[in-house]
Scaffold this motif. Structure first.
Motif, PDB file in Angstrom:
ATOM      1  N   ALA A 181       9.821  -0.710  -5.251  1.00 56.20           N
ATOM      2  CA  ALA A 181       9.802   0.181  -4.093  1.00 56.20           C
ATOM      3  C   ALA A 181       8.784  -0.321  -3.087  1.00 56.20           C
ATOM      4  N   GLY A 182       9.081  -0.063  -1.820  1.00 52.84           N
ATOM      5  CA  GLY A 182       8.098  -0.234  -0.767  1.00 52.84           C
ATOM      6  C   GLY A 182       7.598   1.145  -0.376  1.00 52.84           C
ATOM      7  N   MET A 183       6.350   1.238   0.019  1.00 52.05           N
ATOM      8  CA  MET A 183       5.771   2.536   0.367  1.00 52.05           C
ATOM      9  C   MET A 183       4.918   2.402   1.625  1.00 52.05           C
ATOM     10  N   GLY A 184       5.109   3.326   2.566  1.00 55.35           N
ATOM     11  CA  GLY A 184       4.357   3.303   3.815  1.00 55.35           C
ATOM     12  C   GLY A 184       3.378   4.453   3.905  1.00 55.35           C
ATOM     13  N   LEU A 185       2.184   4.167   4.404  1.00 50.50           N
ATOM     14  CA  LEU A 185       1.152   5.174   4.624  1.00 50.50           C
ATOM     15  C   LEU A 185       0.601   5.019   6.036  1.00 50.50           C
ATOM     16  N   ILE A 223      11.920  -0.332   2.410  1.00 53.07           N
ATOM     17  CA  ILE A 223      12.941  -1.006   1.613  1.00 53.07           C
ATOM     18  C   ILE A 223      12.937  -2.507   1.902  1.00 53.07           C
ATOM     19  N   ALA A 224      12.868  -2.864   3.188  1.00 59.13           N
ATOM     20  CA  ALA A 224      12.811  -4.284   3.548  1.00 59.13           C
ATOM     21  C   ALA A 224      11.581  -4.954   2.940  1.00 59.13           C
ATOM     22  N   PHE A 225      10.468  -4.231   2.912  1.00 57.93           N
ATOM     23  CA  PHE A 225       9.222  -4.762   2.354  1.00 57.93           C
ATOM     24  C   PHE A 225       9.378  -5.007   0.851  1.00 57.93           C
ATOM     25  N   ALA A 226      10.009  -4.059   0.152  1.00 62.88           N
ATOM     26  CA  ALA A 226      10.234  -4.250  -1.282  1.00 62.88           C
ATOM     27  C   ALA A 226      11.135  -5.442  -1.541  1.00 62.88           C
ATOM     28  N   LEU A 227      12.173  -5.593  -0.718  1.00 64.37           N
ATOM     29  CA  LEU A 227      13.110  -6.712  -0.902  1.00 64.37           C
ATOM     30  C   LEU A 227      12.420  -8.063  -0.713  1.00 64.37           C
ATOM     31  N   GLN A 228      11.372  -8.095   0.120  1.00 72.99           N
ATOM     32  CA  GLN A 228      10.627  -9.343   0.304  1.00 72.99           C
ATOM     33  C   GLN A 228       9.889  -9.763  -0.963  1.00 72.99           C
TER      34      GLN A 228
END
Length: 387
Positions: free
Chosen positions: A147-151, A376-381
């Motif tokens: 997972a990607g997570m944004g704060l 999501i894009a960050f997790a895919l990276q």
């Protein structure tokens, strides 16, 4: 020479073949779906090689293809390749989305959060939403690869610790990636929400086709994500883009960061609505935008003045960074030309003429989903391509 031909030495042909397969899979993972012609163009592989790889991977169940044949056939990773999650924390909400590796959103959940909720309780809420969302897809949590997570906070690049200033003070000092990973049982990669917003807009939204992009998120906080030469730029400590804490008035209001007169004290959502409260009563930013569009002079004036303040910061970005495009998102992004027009006016007046002439100031296209899509894009990276 054909890009599948042997290049000398036993096994070299099969090694090159596997490398070509990985190139195609990596490209599809980062873009979602492409025609065979686009894959050939973007990888530099010959059409014949792409066709052979597509046929092999489709027969293996790794890729799914649209109907039809030839170079116009659209390819994407199949649903069996695993799931990816995106988690977006805001000032008063958390959003969770589940996608496959072809970027198709399968489920999405959102919940309100109290402004004084602890980080632990916030993560518990996100974990519950995640379970609800993945159940809707018909899978178990174990199907999620990452997972990607944004704060809405700077994330220290070397440690992953949430730094100050933060819209979510209860998170400061927490190693958010580790804490959330332990809670859900799979890797979680954390970044600033504006960074994730620019990732999403650059890939799928208003930043498509541009190489140098700035994304301004104008909400309860003011953030900026930067793409330089096609790559997300964080700076050595992960704090690049904190434009909300640039000084506009050294004797102005005290900001949550401890400085005075930061841009955020002038244009954050709470500051905008407070200007109107004496004459219009309690309002939300959505109320202000609606009233301005209906002809309310005070609301229009406040949005115009807010746009001019943002325009000063945008002009500075234009002069220092020389981007092709500045994307305006967040709550105030919904104001459209009420905010964009004064931003452009100030940029044209204060920006270096050659840089300002080519700069486009445009609204974000992905709206409230920008950050969760960027997560999501960050997790895919971070996850390897299917082999």
């Amino acid at each position: 020479m054909d890009d599948t031909a042997g290049i000398g030495g036993p096994g070299s042909q099969s090694s090159l073949r596997e490398a070509n397969r990985r190139r195609v899979l990596h490209l599809l993972q980062s873009t979602g779906e492409l025609t065979q012609a686009d894959i050939s163009r973007q990888t530099g592989l010959s059409p014949a090689t792409v066709s052979n790889i597509a046929r092999e991977l489709t027969s293996e169940g790794v890729l799914a293809a649209s109907e039809g044949t030839g170079r116009r056939r659209v390819l994407r990773l199949s649903g069996s390749a695993g799931l990816v999650a995106g988690i977006d924390f805001g000032h008063t909400h958390v959003t969770v989305a589940i996608t496959d590796r072809a970027h198709q959103i399968l489920a999405i959940r959102k919940a309100a959060l109290d402004t004084d909720i602890s980080a632990e309780s916030s993560m518990d809420c996100a974990a519950r939403l995640l379970d609800e969302a993945v159940t809707e897809t018909g899978h178990e949590r174990t199907a999620i690869l990452a997972a990607g997570m944004g704060l809405p906070a700077p994330i220290e690049g070397s440690t992953g610790i949430v730094g100050a200033p933060s819209i979510l003070p209860g998170w400061v000092g927490i190693k958010a990636n580790q804490a959330m990973s332990e809670k859900v049982g799979f890797p979680v990669y954390v970044d600033n929400d504006a960074n994730l917003g620019v990732l999403a807009e650059h890939a799928w939204g208003a930043g498509r086709g541009a190489v140098n992009v700035a994304y301004l998120k104008l909400s309860q906080g003011v953030g900026c994500g930067l793409v330089i030469n096609g790559e997300l730029y964080r700076g050595p400590d992960g704090t690049a883009g904190e434009i909300g804490h640039t000084s506009m008035d050294e004797f102005g209001a005290v900001c949550r960061c401890g400085n005075r007169g930061c841009l955020e004290t002038l244009v954050a959502s709470r500051a905008v609505v407070q200007l109107l409260e004496p004459s219009r009563g309690p309002l939300t930013i959505a109320d202000v935008i609606r009233k301005a569009s209906e002809g309310d002079v005070a609301c229009s004036r406040v949005l115009t003045d807010t746009g001019r303040q943002v325009g000063v910061a945008a002009a500075n970005l234009c002069n220092l960074f020389n981007p092709e495009r500045i994307i305006i998102g967040g709550d105030l992004g919904g104001a459209g030309e009420l905010v964009l027009a004064p931003i452009r006016s100030v940029v044209q007046r204060s920006g270096i003429p050659t840089a300002a002439k080519r700069l486009e100031v445009v609204p974000a296209e992905l709206g409230a989903q920008a950050q969760v899509l960027g997560a999501i894009a960050f997790a895919l990276q971070h996850i390897p391509s299917v082999s």
